[in-house]
Motif scaffolding. Structure first.
Motif, mmCIF file in Angstrom:
data_model
loop_
_atom_site.group_PDB
_atom_site.id
_atom_site.type_symbol
_atom_site.label_atom_id
_atom_site.label_comp_id
_atom_site.label_asym_id
_atom_site.label_seq_id
_atom_site.Cartn_x
_atom_site.Cartn_y
_atom_site.Cartn_z
ATOM 1 N N PHE A 1 -7.601 2.251 -3.942
ATOM 2 C CA PHE A 1 -6.817 3.211 -4.722
ATOM 3 C C PHE A 1 -5.347 2.790 -4.820
ATOM 4 O O PHE A 1 -4.778 2.778 -5.916
ATOM 5 C CB PHE A 1 -6.963 4.626 -4.144
ATOM 6 C CG PHE A 1 -5.811 5.526 -4.459
ATOM 7 C CD1 PHE A 1 -5.647 6.036 -5.748
ATOM 8 C CD2 PHE A 1 -4.862 5.847 -3.494
ATOM 9 C CE1 PHE A 1 -4.572 6.847 -6.050
ATOM 10 C CE2 PHE A 1 -3.777 6.650 -3.797
ATOM 11 C CZ PHE A 1 -3.630 7.156 -5.080
ATOM 12 N N PRO A 2 -4.694 2.404 -3.701
ATOM 13 C CA PRO A 2 -3.299 1.963 -3.831
ATOM 14 C C PRO A 2 -3.116 0.795 -4.791
ATOM 15 O O PRO A 2 -2.152 0.779 -5.556
ATOM 16 C CB PRO A 2 -2.919 1.571 -2.405
ATOM 17 C CG PRO A 2 -3.785 2.402 -1.547
ATOM 18 C CD PRO A 2 -5.088 2.516 -2.283
ATOM 19 N N ILE B 1 -11.856 2.351 -0.093
ATOM 20 C CA ILE B 1 -11.442 2.732 -1.451
ATOM 21 C C ILE B 1 -10.210 3.633 -1.386
ATOM 22 O O ILE B 1 -9.247 3.461 -2.121
ATOM 23 C CB ILE B 1 -12.605 3.421 -2.196
ATOM 24 C CG1 ILE B 1 -13.670 2.376 -2.554
ATOM 25 C CG2 ILE B 1 -12.108 4.127 -3.458
ATOM 26 C CD1 ILE B 1 -14.960 2.950 -3.071
ATOM 27 N N ALA B 2 -10.214 4.586 -0.436
ATOM 28 C CA ALA B 2 -9.104 5.544 -0.350
ATOM 29 C C ALA B 2 -7.796 4.879 0.062
ATOM 30 O O ALA B 2 -6.756 5.153 -0.526
ATOM 31 C CB ALA B 2 -9.458 6.657 0.633
ATOM 32 N N PRO C 1 1.953 4.100 -3.368
ATOM 33 C CA PRO C 1 0.980 5.139 -3.739
ATOM 34 C C PRO C 1 0.638 6.076 -2.586
ATOM 35 O O PRO C 1 0.530 7.288 -2.787
ATOM 36 C CB PRO C 1 -0.265 4.346 -4.153
ATOM 37 C CG PRO C 1 0.068 2.931 -4.044
ATOM 38 C CD PRO C 1 1.431 2.747 -3.549
ATOM 39 N N MET D 1 1.011 10.065 -2.433
ATOM 40 C CA MET D 1 -0.180 10.871 -2.227
ATOM 41 C C MET D 1 0.019 11.834 -1.047
ATOM 42 O O MET D 1 -0.319 13.009 -1.140
ATOM 43 C CB MET D 1 -1.373 9.951 -1.963
ATOM 44 C CG MET D 1 -2.706 10.658 -1.954
ATOM 45 S SD MET D 1 -4.060 9.491 -1.772
ATOM 46 C CE MET D 1 -4.078 9.238 -0.019
ATOM 47 N N TYR E 1 0.823 -1.208 0.000
ATOM 48 C CA TYR E 1 0.000 0.000 0.000
ATOM 49 C C TYR E 1 0.858 1.258 0.000
ATOM 50 O O TYR E 1 0.384 2.350 -0.248
ATOM 51 C CB TYR E 1 -0.870 0.069 1.251
ATOM 52 C CG TYR E 1 -1.823 -1.069 1.414
ATOM 53 C CD1 TYR E 1 -2.922 -1.182 0.578
ATOM 54 C CD2 TYR E 1 -1.645 -2.025 2.400
ATOM 55 C CE1 TYR E 1 -3.811 -2.219 0.724
ATOM 56 C CE2 TYR E 1 -2.532 -3.064 2.559
ATOM 57 C CZ TYR E 1 -3.615 -3.161 1.713
ATOM 58 O OH TYR E 1 -4.476 -4.178 1.873
ATOM 59 N N VAL F 1 -4.907 -0.017 -7.490
ATOM 60 C CA VAL F 1 -5.054 0.430 -8.875
ATOM 61 C C VAL F 1 -3.848 1.269 -9.277
ATOM 62 O O VAL F 1 -3.249 1.073 -10.341
ATOM 63 C CB VAL F 1 -6.358 1.239 -9.027
ATOM 64 C CG1 VAL F 1 -6.488 1.780 -10.449
ATOM 65 C CG2 VAL F 1 -7.559 0.373 -8.663
ATOM 66 N N PHE F 2 -3.467 2.199 -8.402
ATOM 67 C CA PHE F 2 -2.375 3.105 -8.706
ATOM 68 C C PHE F 2 -1.064 2.344 -8.881
ATOM 69 O O PHE F 2 -0.255 2.672 -9.755
ATOM 70 C CB PHE F 2 -2.250 4.137 -7.582
ATOM 71 C CG PHE F 2 -1.356 5.284 -7.931
ATOM 72 C CD1 PHE F 2 -1.782 6.268 -8.818
ATOM 73 C CD2 PHE F 2 -0.096 5.390 -7.374
ATOM 74 C CE1 PHE F 2 -0.965 7.329 -9.138
ATOM 75 C CE2 PHE F 2 0.735 6.461 -7.695
ATOM 76 C CZ PHE F 2 0.299 7.428 -8.581
#
Lengths: 272, 289
Positions: free
Chosen positions: B28-29, B23-24, A120, A124, A117, B31-32
């Protein structure tokens, strides 16, 4: 006679099973209570004579230990609190809808390595200018605490009898009221379990803070690991610090072992 | 029917806030990461689209392939030992004996302890000259070991720490299984004059099999994910003798800031975990029949 021999053998096997745990924790305690001379003596000195608290005093005197302890407290409590706020209704909703696919998504979160995790999220948080605050650490700890809370709460809400909520709905309560005033009070033991487990695994977490924390925002596990890496290694203070870091969760385990066992066997949950 | 579906749908609102958070921080991680893995991207430089080049490079990267081998080696050992010991422990704790609650609490302490803290204590115990473990070996007449300071012994030693740490979880899962077993078969076996070993072999083991498979799945996933202990005790050393995929990934991403390449590692690693998990799930279905 044969029965007695069997009992002795059984007692011995219990001792053998708990010996590794007892020995490591006692050795940790022993190291933390001895001066440096005794700690590096060979053959080792087992019983501190006399025990000294100098190592603990040293830990508190340097390393901003109290700041890091405060960071850990803030992170674990916030991550647990937010996870409860979001996770309790979610667990209830999933239990009511029997949405097994949503539950499967949570299982996938459980099997993903924490590191994956981080790339990204690291980018961010940099982009949002949040590095140097505790916000990124709290948010990433949700990766651990939220699945634990949802998972534990699903199994507790599924175990509740539906009649009481249905009675409330018939009497004109909204579904939110039925949840808030009927289901939630009944599920209080489940909330306790979710709370304890999520706090412990957030407190113990290392990987998120080691990447995201700056000098001022380290949590205790990161701070104590830094003592090993960047300073001249002194075994006494290092053991004292390690013991202080893990003492809260060990105490919690001793006090709440029943809830912890119930929670862990229910879902086999563990931090990321 | 339609009414009841609408009725169920009203509960969606309970899930929305948690779903947004998931999702956040989780979806999201994922997919990114897949997206970033198609770039040559070092932090500080401009990303450059390279398609599948990172993956091609990865499977020609000897360092990565060795990390994969080490990870599988570490995982295999860290599954077998906790399972065997955890089963033995569960059989013991299933019996009634005085102070059982206290003994069980002590037994599960390692699992709850902060990994970094216990890893530091183990590091001190592994010291080749001054460590308490080599002193214990010398008392038993065994020559000293280099523990984590020699390439041949480092992974078995880390497996020992992992086993110490996670055997309690296996014990708890199997203890839950044992307490759910029916009593009748045991009584029948007793009447037929079965020995305790026969009862274990022909009644307990088959009935417990589904629980053993669950423990196997959980242990495999956790062993693949192992990071804290290895990072704190060896940081992948000596040399790169204990560099597992997780450590390799950490170095690529946060020491070399090679985030495009590291993202490709994440994708391959995740695929490996899913593959193993699916394989084990499939075994589980077969065991159930």
């Amino acid at each position: 006679m044969k029965k007695l021999a069997g009992r002795v053998a059984f007692g011995l096997s219990v001792l053998v099973l708990i010996a590794p745990a007892v020995m490591v924790f006692l050795w940790m305690l022993s190291l933390s209570l001895k001066n440096e001379l005794d700690n590096t003596a060979f053959p080792p000195v087992f019983i501190p004579a006399p025990p000294t608290l100098a190592n603990y005093a040293e830990v508190f005197a340097r390393n901003d230990f109290l700041l890091y302890a405060w960071n850990s407290v803030v992170v674990s409590f916030s991550a647990t609190g937010i996870a409860l706020l979001l996770g309790m209704p979610a667990g209830y909703g999933i239990a009511k809808m029997r949405a097994t696919r949503a539950a499967a998504l949570i299982l996938i979160a459980r099997i993903t390595p924490g590191l994956s995790y981080l790339i990204p999220l690291f980018l961010m948080f940099q982009w949002l200018g949040l590095t140097g605050t505790l916000v990124p650490i709290v948010l990433t700890h949700l990766v651990i605490t939220l699945p634990i809370v949802v998972w534990v709460m699903i199994s507790f809400f599924e175990g509740l009898p539906a009649e009481l909520e249905e009675a409330a709905l018939v009497d004109g309560a909204t579904i939110w009221q039925a949840f808030r005033y009927v289901a939630m009070p009944l599920a209080r033991p489940g909330i306790t379990v979710a709370c304890i487990l999520s706090f412990i695994f957030s407190w113990n977490n290392f990987i998120f803070a080691v990447v995201l924390a700056g000098r001022e925002t380290r949590t205790l596990p990161v701070a104590v690991n830094n003592m090993l890496t960047f300073e001249q290694v002194a075994w006494g203070p290092l053991s004292a610090a390690a013991l202080l870091v893990t003492a809260p969760v060990l105490l919690l385990t001793l006090l709440a072992q029943k809830q912890i066992v119930a929670g862990l066997t229910a879902g086999g949950v563990k931090g990321a | 029917m339609i009414r009841s579906r609408n009725y169920a749908r009203r509960y969606w609102w309970f899930v929305v806030p948690a779903a947004l958070a998931i999702i956040a921080v989780i979806v999201f991680p994922w997919v990114f990461t897949v997206y970033v893995s198609a770039f040559e991207w070092r932090i500080g430089s401009t990303p450059e689209w390279v398609g599948f080049a990172n993956y091609v490079k990865l499977f020609g990267d000897e360092r990565f392939l060795w990390a994969m081998v080490r990870t599988l080696y570490f995982t295999a050992l860290s599954v077998v030992f906790p399972l065997v010991l955890g089963l033995a422990a569960a059989l013991v704790f299933h019996q009634k004996f005085p102070l059982r609650g206290v003994a069980r609490t002590i037994f599960i302490l390692p699992m709850m302890a902060t990994p970094v803290a216990v890893a530091l204590v183990w590091t001190m115990m592994f010291h080749p000259q001054l460590g308490v473990l080599n002193w214990l070996l010398s008392q038993m007449g065994i020559p000293p070991s280099m523990w984590v300071y020699h390439p041949d012994s480092v992974i078995p030693t880390l497996v020992m720490v992992e086993t110490w740490h996670w055997t309690p979880l296996v014990m708890l899962l199997l203890l839950g299984g044992l307490s759910a077993l029916p009593i009748d078969p045991y009584e029948a076996a007793k009447i037929d004059g079965a020995t305790p070993w026969q009862a274990f072999r022909h009644i307990t083991l088959p009935l417990l099999a589904p629980y053993i498979v669950v423990a196997l799945i959980i242990r495999t996933i956790d062993a693949l994910k192992a990071f804290d202990i290895i990072y704190v005790i060896t940081q992948g050393g000596p040399g790169s003798a204990s560099e597992t995929i997780n450590i390799f990934l950490y170095l690529q991403a946060f020491a070399f800031y090679n985030i495009g390449y590291a993202s490709a590692v994440v994708v391959v690693f995740f695929a490996l975990i899913l593959l193993l998990a699916a394989l084990l799930m499939w075994t589980r279905e077969r065991v159930r029949v």
